[in-house]
Design an enzyme around this catalytic site. Structure first.
Site, PDB file in Angstrom:
ATOM      1  N   LEU A  61       4.762  -4.524   1.936  1.00 42.93           N
ATOM      2  CA  LEU A  61       5.171  -3.957   0.658  1.00 42.93           C
ATOM      3  C   LEU A  61       4.928  -2.455   0.604  1.00 42.93           C
ATOM      4  CD1 LEU A  61       3.851  -6.701  -1.760  1.00 42.93           C
ATOM      5  CD2 LEU A  61       6.237  -6.034  -1.456  1.00 42.93           C
ATOM      6  N   GLY A  62       3.924  -1.978   1.281  1.00 40.65           N
ATOM      7  CA  GLY A  62       3.669  -0.546   1.249  1.00 40.65           C
ATOM      8  C   GLY A  62       2.378  -0.196   1.954  1.00 40.65           C
ATOM      9  N   GLY A 104      -0.842   3.109   2.109  1.00 39.00           N
ATOM     10  CA  GLY A 104      -1.424   4.285   1.482  1.00 39.00           C
ATOM     11  C   GLY A 104      -2.597   4.772   2.301  1.00 39.00           C
ATOM     12  N   GLY A 105      -3.325   5.729   1.750  1.00 41.16           N
ATOM     13  CA  GLY A 105      -4.416   6.331   2.489  1.00 41.16           C
ATOM     14  C   GLY A 105      -5.556   5.381   2.783  1.00 41.16           C
ATOM     15  N   GLY A 112      -5.163   1.761   2.993  1.00 43.08           N
ATOM     16  CA  GLY A 112      -4.815   0.496   3.613  1.00 43.08           C
ATOM     17  C   GLY A 112      -3.350   0.164   3.450  1.00 43.08           C
ATOM     18  N   VAL A 151      -0.373  -3.031   2.074  1.00 45.61           N
ATOM     19  CA  VAL A 151      -0.140  -4.140   1.162  1.00 45.61           C
ATOM     20  C   VAL A 151       0.921  -5.041   1.769  1.00 45.61           C
ATOM     21  CG1 VAL A 151       0.428  -4.798  -1.196  1.00 45.61           C
ATOM     22  CG2 VAL A 151      -0.614  -2.566  -0.751  1.00 45.61           C
ATOM     23  N   LYS A 200      -3.683  -7.000  -0.332  1.00 52.16           N
ATOM     24  CA  LYS A 200      -4.065  -5.641   0.022  1.00 52.16           C
ATOM     25  C   LYS A 200      -5.188  -5.666   1.045  1.00 52.16           C
ATOM     26  CE  LYS A 200      -3.722  -6.073  -3.955  1.00 52.16           C
ATOM     27  NZ  LYS A 200      -3.041  -7.095  -4.800  1.00 52.16           N
ATOM     28  N   ASP A 232      -4.935   5.448 -17.083  1.00 55.14           N
ATOM     29  CA  ASP A 232      -3.826   5.983 -16.289  1.00 55.14           C
ATOM     30  C   ASP A 232      -2.541   5.224 -16.615  1.00 55.14           C
ATOM     31  OD1 ASP A 232      -2.723   7.816 -14.559  1.00 55.14           O
ATOM     32  OD2 ASP A 232      -3.111   6.635 -12.768  1.00 55.14           O
TER      33      ASP A 232
END
Length: 537
Positions: A31-32, A34-35, A37, A39, A55, A149
């Site tokens: 799915l994606g 990032g910095g 780990g 997903v 994740k 957020d």
């Protein structure tokens, strides 16, 4: 596995080296990343219904004491939220050197992505968002949680309604949020003024952020503009919302315009409570999602059903006896058993650290970009630079705008993502532990070496750490990040420089960079191009 169905569901096919098993889950696609780990879209191996977003955090972060304290805070938040308007935690655990957390995978689009793809929402659809997102805030307030957020990229739209996602910087009860060097965390264009000025945040602060998010849904613009600079922060903290933008809402629906104006009041006491928003929306009729948004969400749901019905390939037995010992937790860490959550194979002993090891990737599992790479739509989760001043209730740090109203013009430091810094790029790889060999008695001590300095495009370009698809015509912090890295790599992005506007010059620079790296020269900045830009070479 159908690559078409995977991509329709917002996932990329697995690559060699990806794990074949993560606890009681079998990965289907990515799915994606990032910095911190990656997903994975996954199926539970125990035959339980539904798909999961799993994740996986890079092991090195579990060794950091401060990071563990951050995870403890997020664990308390995630465990306390029980509402259909926020993601449901399925379970957590350790598998080999992988620390993972699984939540329900819900096929949908972020509000940010929905507006970019299908245009602004009509007034009936915005009223639906008022109702459902206010329900989420009621649940958060009942749990003593402040999201901090709430913004378009942290609102997920699905056929089953809207959800609030990503509790990576949320605050539970009276707890303070740990920040480095007194920085604010969040997205300035949607922060509450009292948080920017004084560091205070509570449920009324989330109402303010909700008001700005709903204005964006109705107009495609933030009530104070978009971006991460000090100018936006000053407008949010001290100026009234843009009357032309609010006028668009009021002109189409005076009642909705008045409600959102009240949500954006500078004085928290003048804002409506979440329950009042629920009551206001209950008096307004609304139906399903407007077209063509409904069609897109139905397509995502169809891909989900296809993947859910597909038989799984044979997978290795669950290595329940080969778990990795969790790092020593700080005082106060305890087990976080989730009653009713499914578990595959033998039960694992879980800790609160495992609950939230992914940090900022928790909500991003549902909203990851499509295209060249990973389907993550969220706008950057930046930390706002602080300006020296007095202490603040939430962070014990100075307010970045404490002196702005007095005419000072502080020079902002580069906005940083709230993901933990990493010595390696956010590439799509699986980190595995490497055995070390102790030197013999005759061997000389190894020389002490100094790690090489990070290239400028890594050390100086830190305003965005995700991998959302970024393309020609975009105007946001992701584009600024791309331009920053390209310029420091020696490419020209036009006379305007790093202005956050993805124009022809920036596209040409991206294409030239892609050609130099042997990538598809399409001018789209997706997972592969992000990884290449962040590489040390």
């Amino acid at each position: 596995m159908s690559d078409t169905a995977l991509r329709q569901a917002g996932a990329a096919p697995l690559k060699p080296g990806d794990p074949v098993r993560i606890g009681p889950y079998t990965p289907l696609g990515v799915l994606g990343s990032g910095g911190m780990g990656r997903v994975f879209l996954a199926r539970p191996t125990d035959g339980a219904a539904g798909l999961a977003a799993v994740k996986v955090i890079r092991p090195e972060y579990a060794e950091d004491a401060e990071f563990r304290r951050r995870l403890e805070r997020e664990a308390a938040v995630q465990a306390s939220i029980h509402t259909p308007r926020a993601p449901r935690l399925q379970g957590t655990g350790f598998h080999d050197d992988l620390l993972w957390m699984a939540t329900d995978y819900i096929p949908g689009l972020s509000l940010d992505q929905a507006v970019r793809q299908h245009g602004v929402l009509d007034r009936d659809t915005v009223w639906r968002l008022v109702a459902e997102l206010a329900e989420a805030l009621v649940a958060l307030a009942s749990a003593g949680v402040v999201h901090r957020d709430l913004k378009p990229s942290n609102v997920l739209l699905s056929l089953h309604g809207a959800q609030v996602i990503d509790f990576g910087i949320s605050k539970a009860g009276g707890a303070s949020m740990l920040t480095a060097t007194g920085q604010r965390v969040g997205t300035p264009a949607f922060m509450a003024p009292e948080y920017l000025r004084e560091g205070r945040s509570d449920t009324s602060s989330d109402v303010f952020s909700l008001g700005g998010t709903l204005v964006f849904a109705a107009t495609g613009q933030g009530p104070f503009g978009l971006g991460t600079g000090m100018d936006v922060m000053h407008r949010v903290a001290f100026e009234e919302p843009n009357q032309h933008i609010l006028g668009e809402v009021t002109g189409a629906d005076p009642e909705l315009g008045a409600l959102l104006t009240a949500c954006l009041a500078k004085d928290p006491a003048l804002r409506p409570a979440p329950q009042q928003l629920v009551a206001a929306a209950a008096a307004r009729p609304w139906q399903g999602w407007q077209q063509p948004l409904h069609g897109s969400l139905a397509g995502l749901r169809g891909a989900y059903e296809t993947l859910h019905r597909m038989p799984l390939a044979a997978v290795p037995p669950h290595p329940a006896t080969q778990r990795v010992t969790a790092p020593a937790p700080p005082p106060g860490f305890g087990p976080a058993a989730e009653p009713g959550r499914r578990r595959g194979g033998k039960a694992l002993s879980l800790t609160l650290a495992a609950v939230v090891a992914i940090g900022a990737l928790v909500g991003g599992a549902y909203a990851l970009t499509r295209g060249e790479a990973d389907p993550r739509p969220p706008v950057a989760q930046g930390s706002v630079p602080a300006v020296p001043g007095g202490a603040t209730p939430d962070d014990g740090a100075a307010s970045p705008l404490a002196s702005a109203s007095a005419g000072s013009s502080p020079t902002p430091t580069p906005t940083r993502t709230r993901e933990a810094p990493s010595p390696t790029p956010a590439a799509t790889r699986t980190v595995t532990a490497s055995p070390t060999t102790a030197p013999t008695a005759e061997a000389a001590p190894p020389p002490v070496s100094t790690p090489p300095a990070e290239p400028r495009w890594i050390s100086e370009c830190t305003m965005y750490g995700g991998s959302e698809l970024t393309r020609y015509g975009d105007k946001n912090v992701r584009v600024t990040q791309v331009q920053c890295m390209l310029v420091r790599r020696g490419y020209s992005v036009g006379a305007a420089g790093e202005d956050g506007d993805f124009g022809t010059a920036t596209k040409n620079a991206v294409i030239a960079f892609q050609e130099s790296k042997g990538l598809a020269a399409d001018g789209l900045v997706g997972e592969q191009t992000w990884a290449a830009l962040r590489s040390a070479t």
